[in-house]
Design a protein around this motif. Sequence first.
Motif: not given
Length: 393
Positions: A175-176, A224
């Motif tokens: 997510d980063n 992801g």
Amino acid sequence: MPRRPHTKSRYGCDNCRRRRVKCDEQGPPCTNCILRELSGCTYSRVLPQNLIAKARCQNSDPVPAQPGYAQHSNGTSVAPMSSLSLPPTIDELELMHQFSTETYRSLCVSKSETRTWQTLIPRLALKNRFLMDSILALASLHIATIRESPDARAYIDAGLEYHSVSLEPFRTLIDNITPDNCDAAIAQAVVTTAICLALPQLTAGRENTSRIHNMLMVFELLQGVKRILTLSQPWINLELFSQGIFWKDELGGLERDTDTALEQLTMLNEQTTINSNLIHHRVNNDVINHLRYCFMKFSCSPDPAPVLAWLAAVDKEFVDNLHRREPFSLLILAHWGILLKGLDGEQWWWAQNSGNVLVSELMEELRSEDPLWEGCLRWLKDKMSAEDTEPST
């Protein structure tokens, strides 16, 4: 009145000194620079020898980010140490040696990837502790496959610990994503997939975890990675799978029975979902078409690229259906399990027997008296029995 104790950092990094904040002096990069994703964490002031020794001890404690090698301005390197309590017979240098001399070979799909897996990815691991933990986990599991008990058990336990501590930072990283960490994230995804395929076989009888459960975790992680590839394509430097035949235009032919089985799977999707759920019908159709493509690629390039590519390409809706144990989605996964069986052999040791166990588990859940399923289930049984009777190579 006693003087207040000194709390400022005297030998902090240049970034912290410019920002006038307290530095933990544990870098580069220091914790502040890691948390704020600041580049250029340098130290203009030389750290005294007594503090270097202290840094070695403190750097073994857990930190809220992924530290790399601490390179001070005097040229002294402080290696990132694991916070795990490993058996005294296991050393990180041994595991890294195992990875860089033997284990890396099982991740290469072509000679062009040798330098990537043997040199570049270990170098990335020096800056990303989650990747270091992951490749040490795989190396430890690899050693376990060639050791006798009780030594093998110690390496399996170490592999499990390293794998466990690598997962949460990886999930946070997804997510980063930045230009600095996207290559490490992609490498981590491949290594984690290999670990998840290897673990059930090595821990059989010790942990009551099914192969289906492990595959669902892989699917979640690779979803992801799809986002990583979409968002950071211009940043990616690693050329994993890109030099092999998988990404070229060549397609191999399918065996007649495999071609028929995939046709039956497509027809079954038409008969069972087109009138009940158009979204599921579309998702299943896309997944089956890509599975056919991967079977054709595997026929001319029998390596992990087409096998793992299917895992990373499926839609989130399909993964959700697997979590709900939707029967037709499980049936598609069983067909991929036959493709996974093609990796059986010493070279891809982490996939050894994985396809066989996965298909067997799925067949237990897919017992159906519906005559529409008969052809698909028969092909699975025939493939399992035919390959089980073939002599090992």
